[in-house]
Design an enzyme around this catalytic site. Structure first.
Site, PDB file in Angstrom:
ATOM      1  N   HIS A   1       0.958  -1.122  -0.020  1.00 51.92           N
ATOM      2  CA  HIS A   1       0.101   0.012   0.142  1.00 51.92           C
ATOM      3  C   HIS A   1       0.872   1.166   0.007  1.00 51.92           C
ATOM      4  O   HIS A   1       1.998   1.292  -0.094  1.00 51.92           O
ATOM      5  CB  HIS A   1      -1.232  -0.080   1.109  1.00 51.92           C
ATOM      6  CG  HIS A   1      -0.248  -0.279   2.494  1.00 51.92           C
ATOM      7  ND1 HIS A   1       0.509   0.688   3.116  1.00 51.92           N
ATOM      8  CD2 HIS A   1      -0.311  -1.382   3.245  1.00 51.92           C
ATOM      9  CE1 HIS A   1       1.077   0.134   4.138  1.00 51.92           C
ATOM     10  NE2 HIS A   1       0.527  -0.920   4.350  1.00 51.92           N
TER      11      HIS A   1
ATOM     12  N   HIS B   1       4.141   1.417   2.073  1.00 45.67           N
ATOM     13  CA  HIS B   1       5.211   0.671   1.636  1.00 45.67           C
ATOM     14  C   HIS B   1       5.857   1.515   0.593  1.00 45.67           C
ATOM     15  O   HIS B   1       7.200   1.670   0.455  1.00 45.67           O
ATOM     16  CB  HIS B   1       4.904  -0.657   0.920  1.00 45.67           C
ATOM     17  CG  HIS B   1       4.245  -1.471   2.043  1.00 45.67           C
ATOM     18  ND1 HIS B   1       2.912  -2.201   1.976  1.00 45.67           N
ATOM     19  CD2 HIS B   1       5.092  -2.077   3.107  1.00 45.67           C
ATOM     20  CE1 HIS B   1       2.760  -3.084   3.025  1.00 45.67           C
ATOM     21  NE2 HIS B   1       3.834  -3.254   3.656  1.00 45.67           N
TER      22      HIS B   1
ATOM     23  N   GLY C   1       9.535   1.450   8.486  1.00 47.06           N
ATOM     24  CA  GLY C   1       8.456   2.245   8.727  1.00 47.06           C
ATOM     25  C   GLY C   1       8.280   2.691  10.418  1.00 47.06           C
ATOM     26  O   GLY C   1       8.502   1.793  11.025  1.00 47.06           O
TER      27      GLY C   1
ATOM     28  N   LYS D   1       5.567   3.132  11.449  1.00 49.33           N
ATOM     29  CA  LYS D   1       4.520   2.249  11.917  1.00 49.33           C
ATOM     30  C   LYS D   1       4.759   1.168  12.870  1.00 49.33           C
ATOM     31  O   LYS D   1       3.823   1.133  13.874  1.00 49.33           O
ATOM     32  CB  LYS D   1       3.779   1.962  10.447  1.00 49.33           C
ATOM     33  CG  LYS D   1       2.818   0.866  10.617  1.00 49.33           C
ATOM     34  CD  LYS D   1       1.409   1.304  10.832  1.00 49.33           C
ATOM     35  CE  LYS D   1       0.308   0.274  10.960  1.00 49.33           C
ATOM     36  NZ  LYS D   1       0.606  -0.865  10.892  1.00 49.33           N
TER      37      LYS D   1
ATOM     38  N   GLN E   1       9.398  -2.850  16.156  1.00 47.54           N
ATOM     39  CA  GLN E   1      10.366  -3.457  15.129  1.00 47.54           C
ATOM     40  C   GLN E   1      11.421  -2.345  14.835  1.00 47.54           C
ATOM     41  O   GLN E   1      12.609  -2.972  14.590  1.00 47.54           O
ATOM     42  CB  GLN E   1       9.314  -3.839  13.815  1.00 47.54           C
ATOM     43  CG  GLN E   1      10.290  -4.136  12.716  1.00 47.54           C
ATOM     44  CD  GLN E   1       9.241  -4.684  11.770  1.00 47.54           C
ATOM     45  OE1 GLN E   1       8.604  -5.693  11.853  1.00 47.54           O
ATOM     46  NE2 GLN E   1       8.933  -3.951  10.683  1.00 47.54           N
TER      47      GLN E   1
ATOM     48  N   SER F   1      -1.997  -3.530   6.015  1.00 50.35           N
ATOM     49  CA  SER F   1      -2.637  -4.435   5.154  1.00 50.35           C
ATOM     50  C   SER F   1      -3.716  -4.895   5.872  1.00 50.35           C
ATOM     51  O   SER F   1      -4.648  -5.735   5.226  1.00 50.35           O
ATOM     52  CB  SER F   1      -1.403  -5.719   4.662  1.00 50.35           C
ATOM     53  OG  SER F   1       0.120  -5.005   4.296  1.00 50.35           O
TER      54      SER F   1
END
Ligand code: AMP
Length: 284
Positions: free
Chosen positions: A34, A37, A148, A150, A154, A187
């Site tokens: 999307h 990315h 990211g 987001k 991570q 996603s």
């Protein structure tokens, strides 16, 4: 755009480019691409000669087999999207290429970084993420790695991993790309009902409010307001934490750190939605 499925083919191509001193930017993904990315790819195109995007749904980071089986895999439309961008290479390996029989499991101490937030709800998840990113970096050997904001935890964990292994790869944090109503693109958003999708915009409202509250309230009050707001709208909260942006440990006072992030994960229609906001980042 070149599409390589084998490590050896990708490496043959990249070796030549490295010999020509081309800069390589790498964007690892699990596909179902999307705008979030695609923004990583755009960012990579600003400073790199070669942009490698990987699509690999890494089974080792799914602790829930149902989640893995439900993960979208629209490969044809992903390829089309990448072809319309500046992507030079799509790396599309299968499991045996990423984890050959002689692959040694990485055993890296993540300290307390994976013992909080997502780590508590998805045991083993970050071990799988670190494993796959480490392996992909080994294969691609890029100059720059794009991840990211987001997935804040991570990002922080991969940054820590690069430091631990004394890697020369530079990690770039790309801001969260949002829908017009504020929902972070993901996603998983397509799994929301119409009602759930409307409610989901309130996640970013709670984070924006937290950032504003941080100007006048203490950490506990900021957190309480955010949790009350989400509760009032019947949004199930997995966690809402205000943490140091590097250590990911909760802070008690805003004076305790120069780098503070509020991170939350909620469940709407049974879908886990992650979001965060950087409250303070003093760069010297
Ligand atoms: P994934 O395919 O979910 O593993 O994500 C691949 C990369 O895209 C990760 O570095 C994500 O943090 C990043 N990403 C996913 N969604 C967004 C978004 N809405 N904005 C910015 N980056 C994102």
């Amino acid at each position: 755009m070149y599409i390589f499925k084998r490590v050896s083919d990708l490496q043959n191509y990249l070796k030549q480019k490295q010999f020509e001193e081309k800069k390589i930017g790498f964007v690892p993904t699990m596909g179902a691409l999307h705008l979030g990315h695609l923004t990583l790819l755009n960012e990579a195109s600003l400073v790199n000669d070669i942009i490698v995007c990987s699509i690999f749904i890494n089974p080792r980071q799914f602790e829930d087999t149902k989640d893995l089986l439900n993960y979208p895999n629209p490969i044809e439309s992903d390829i089309e999207k990448l072809e319309n961008l500046n992507c030079t290479v799509l790396f599309l390996p299968d499991n045996n290429e990423v984890y050959p029989c002689d692959h040694n499991m990485l055993n890296l101490d993540l300290g307390k970084l994976d013992k909080t937030m997502e780590g508590l709800h998805r045991p083993g998840h970050f071990k799988g993420v670190v494993e796959v990113v480490h392996r992909l970096l080994d294969i691609v050997n890029p100059d720059n790695l794009y991840m990211g904001q987001k997935d804040y935890q991570q990002f922080a964990i991969i940054k820590h991993m690069l430091k631990m292994i004394q890697s020369n790869v530079k990690i770039i944090r790309v801001p969260i790309v949002r829908e017009p109503d504020g929902l972070a693109m993901s996603s998983r958003n397509i799994r929301l009902s119409i009602e759930g999708r409307k409610k989901a915009s309130l996640i970013s409202t709670s984070l924006l409010q937290a950032k504003e509250d941080a100007n006048t309230l203490n950490v506990a009050a900021v957190k309480e307001n955010a949790i009350n707001f989400l509760n009032t709208h019947n949004i199930e909260i997995d966690y809402f934490e205000i943490v140091d942006g590097n250590t990911l440990q909760t802070i008690e006072s805003f004076n305790q750190s120069d780098y503070v992030t509020a991170c939350t994960t909620v469940r709407i229609d049974g879908v886990r939605l992650l979001d965060n906001i950087i409250i303070k980042e003093i760069v010297d």
